[in-house]
Design an enzyme around this catalytic site. Structure first.
Site, short mmCIF file in Angstrom:
data_model
loop_
_atom_site.label_atom_id
_atom_site.label_comp_id
_atom_site.label_asym_id
_atom_site.label_seq_id
_atom_site.Cartn_x
_atom_site.Cartn_y
_atom_site.Cartn_z
N HIS A 1 68.69 103.82 -51.66
CA HIS A 1 67.29 103.57 -51.96
C HIS A 1 66.94 103.98 -53.39
CE1 HIS A 1 65.42 102.72 -47.83
NE2 HIS A 1 66.73 102.54 -47.74
N HIS B 1 75.48 99.24 -43.12
CA HIS B 1 75.13 99.51 -41.72
C HIS B 1 76.35 99.81 -40.86
CE1 HIS B 1 71.11 97.15 -42.28
NE2 HIS B 1 71.14 98.30 -42.91
#
Length: 722
Positions: A96, A264
């Site tokens: 992020h 993921h």
């Protein structure tokens, strides 16, 4: 007491402590110069002689890496780790931090540690990343100034992947922290987090209509909405927006699929409780929170009760292990829409055997359904992404390598050329997205080359304009562009209207033989020709100042140039040469301010460069707007002298231009754009203009112009830095 005031606070605060400039609070149309001074010396707590690159070289790199790896499994009572491992949390922090980068203007990204400050530290998408950074504090505290937050945050993600079994592609130290919020980044016009996407698209069904330079689909997200476009699940539609968003980060389809699937492969999403019980974000929380946000009274010391996105669950059976489990789940089961405990849309498997489900993040005796986001389902539904995933599934080593390279690109995209990378883990391979430039010669006779340039028949204005055009593409935001490499002679730059291709071809035709004969790079000779033209103009104005020059630039080739990604560097406006490709929603002076900030200029440097370039006659297309002098071609302070001369008056004219008239006769003396007159209308810029207009500062003007010019010419000379 007579005259005593009641009900107010006697101290100066409020607007003075706001992120907004008080002047623009009252006069919103005022030109805000804060972006040119946001990271100045007044905000930097380091000593004036502190050099970060020198400090970084003193780091015990292996000790830093081992300290980070050790904390990954040192779970804390105040913030317990999922399955006893902070790997997923640290990867999310690094991701992020890097994921705010966008190719359009090079802003955002992990290169400055900006996630420590508002608004990024309080974005909904960054919920609970405040805990990740606080967990890293002991490492930062121990290793001190040489280890920047920007480096540590990305390193934590790298070490997390390595600790879970991935061979990473490499790592480069060298990022330097900023010390306050970035005011130069346009994150969007919305004033509500996660507002409807229609606010940033002209047509939501055409993802390419996302307004530039934005990349994320909502205010407060780094990418796409994990629940679907505007929170409505539709994997095929989501795929369209995933593709556009990642392309605006310079990622192709394969890199996008690798990042989605590899990102993921580990960790989990958190949404096991009621969002209504979650506290305010860090910037809104009380002082007793001490910089923490999103307080969760229902966590009760359990990792499984953490709250971030509202989506809940792991993507794989072994979330702290790098493996192919993501693909096993996604492609070997059918998936149906479901709701998380927090009410978020997510996808869950149909008829998955209990024994292959992931265990609870806190209690291994409990198993839960895994989940997929709408973006995950897009990897299965979209035919292009599906095909790529099939290749990954057939060759796990290929998947791991592709992901490692894409992760390296994601986390290093705004670090600039490889010369900026420090430490033992810098890959030897030159990657095209690093804009490689081969080393140039420093052994040629500079004075002899200058003499040949002076005799080649080019005008000073032609040489100065070409050197400026070559250098002005530099972006400090991601350290791309600039004069090094001489890419102005390659596609796409050679054909940009801003570079006046006809004039450019003439100048290159004269300079290239000189460079070849001398054994110098054409990049050096272009800059040197600009210096020669300046010295001629300085001499003509009655001054004697030598323009500094540092040899050693190299010449890049077409094979070293990612032409498509370079297209975003095209100057759509350049106030320094009074150029604008077309009319835009913002004025020329605001566009000039943006370019000045990307070039790393202060307001004073911007001022002196504009004033000098005007009188040198370097306006695009030979325009006379702003050429406030009767001795064009001489480096004089006439622009400022005449701008501040009260014997003239200023009047709007046609096509957003202005006329400067003699007060006595009414005759038009000069014409101008708002990029010229702002130096008289803005109170701060006028203060600088008045300095350069003074009788005793004619020589100071020349010296300051040369210093600012040299700064721009050398902006991308990272090899000259410590």
């Amino acid at each position: 007491m007579d005259g005593e005031a009641t009900g107010g606070c006697p101290f100066a605060h409020g607007g003075n402590t706001s992120l907004n400039q008080p002047v623009t609070k009252w006069w919103p149309n005022a030109l805000n110069l804060d972006i040119l001074h946001q990271h100045g010396a007044r905000t930097n707590p380091m000593d004036p002689d502190y050099d970060h690159r020198t400090a970084v070289k003193s780091l015990d790199f292996e000790a830093v890496k081992e300290d980070v790896k050790a904390l990954l499994t040192d779970s804390q009572d105040w913030w317990p780790a999922d399955w006893g491992h902070y790997g997923g949390l640290m990867i999310r922090l690094a991701w992020h931090s890097a994921g705010s980068y966008r190719l359009g203007d090079g802003r955002g990204g992990a290169g400055s540690g900006n996630i420590r400050f508002a608004p990024l530290n309080s974005w909904p998408d960054n919920a609970s990343l405040d805990k990740a950074r606080r967990l890293l504090w002991p490492v930062k505290k121990k290793h001190g100034n040489a280890l920047s937050w920007a480096d540590l945050i990305v390193l934590a993600g790298n070490m997390a992947y390595e600790s879970m079994g991935l061979k990473t592609f490499g790592f480069g130290f060298g990022r330097e922290d900023i010390w306050g919020p970035e005011t130069d980044v346009n994150w969007g016009v919305e004033d509500v987090w996660l507002a409807e996407s229609e606010n940033r698209y002209s047509n939501l069904d055409e993802a390419s209509t996302l307004y530039n330079p934005l990349a994320a689909v909502h205010m407060g997200l780094i990418y796409v909405n994990p629940e679907g476009v505007n929170g409505k699940p539709d994997p095929a539609r989501t795929a369209m927006h995933v593709r556009e968003t990642f392309s605006r980060m310079a990622m192709n389809d394969e890199e996008t699929a690798a990042l989605t699937c590899g990102g993921h492969t580990v960790g989990k999403a958190h949404g096991g409780g009621d969002h209504a019980h979650i506290g305010l974000e860090p910037e809104a929380a009380g002082v007793e929170a001490q910089g923490f946000g999103w307080a969760n009274p229902g966590q009760k010391g359990k990792a499984a009760n953490a709250f971030t996105s509202g989506i809940e669950g792991a993507w794989t059976q072994h979330p702290i292990q790098w493996d192919m489990g993501y693909f096993d789940y996604l492609f070997n089961y059918e998936w149906q829409l479901a709701k998380s405990p927090a009410g978020a849309n997510q996808w869950e498997p149909v008829d998955m055997p209990e024994e292959v489900k992931p265990v609870d993040a806190s209690d291994p005796s409990i198993r839960h359904n895994p989940m997929m986001t709408d973006a995950d389902m897009a990897m299965k539904v979209d035919p292009i992404y599906n095909e790529i995933c099939q290749r990954f599934m057939a060759d796990p080593a290929y998947f791991a390598d592709t992901f490692a390279r894409a992760w390296f690109k994601l986390t290093h995209r705004d670090l600039g050329p490889r010369v900026n990378y420090l430490g033992p883990d810098v890959p030897n391979e030159d990657l095209i997205w690093q804009d490689p430039v081969p080393p140039g010669s420093t052994s040629y006779d500079v004075d002899a080359v200058k003499a040949k340039i002076a005799a080649c028949g080019l005008s000073a204005a032609e040489m100065i304009a070409t050197a400026w055009d070559s250098a002005r593409t530099y972006r400090g935001s991601d350290k791309r562009g600039g004069a090094n490499g001489a890419r102005i002679r390659l596609a796409p730059q050679k054909d940009w209207s801003a570079n006046e291709p006809q004039r450019l071809n003439k100048v290159l035709g004269a300079l290239e033989p000189i460079a070849a004969e001398a054994g110098a790079s054409i990049a050096d000779v272009i800059v040197l020709a600009g210096n020669v033209g300046l010295e001629q103009a300085i001499k003509a104005s009655g001054h004697k100042v030598t323009v500094p020059f540092a040899a050693g630039r190299g010449d890049s080739t077409d094979e070293m140039t990612d032409a498509e990604s370079f297209s975003v560097l095209e100057p759509l406006a350049d106030g320094f040469r009074n150029y604008q490709k077309e009319k835009y929603a913002v004025g020329p002076e605001e566009l000039m301010l943006d370019r000045a900030q990307l070039l790393g200029l202060t307001a004073a440097e911007m001022t002196v460069l504009v004033g000098g370039l005007r009188v040198l006659g370097t306006n695009h297309g030979g325009s006379k707007h702003g050429v406030f002098t009767d001795r064009e071609g001489q480096l004089s302070n006439d622009f400022f002298v005449n701008l501040t001369d009260m014997s003239y008056s200023w009047h709007p004219a046609a096509d957003d231009t202005y006329e400067i008239r003699d007060r006595s006769s009414g005759d038009v003396k000069w014409t101008a754009t708002s990029a010229d007159l702002v130096f008289g209308s803005n109170s701060i810029l006028r203060a600088y203009a008045e300095v350069y207009a003074q009788d005793d500062n004619a020589e100071k003007f020349v010296r300051d112009f040369v210093a600012a010019w040299t700064k721009v010419m050398n902006a991308d000379r990272f090899d000259l830095q410590a």
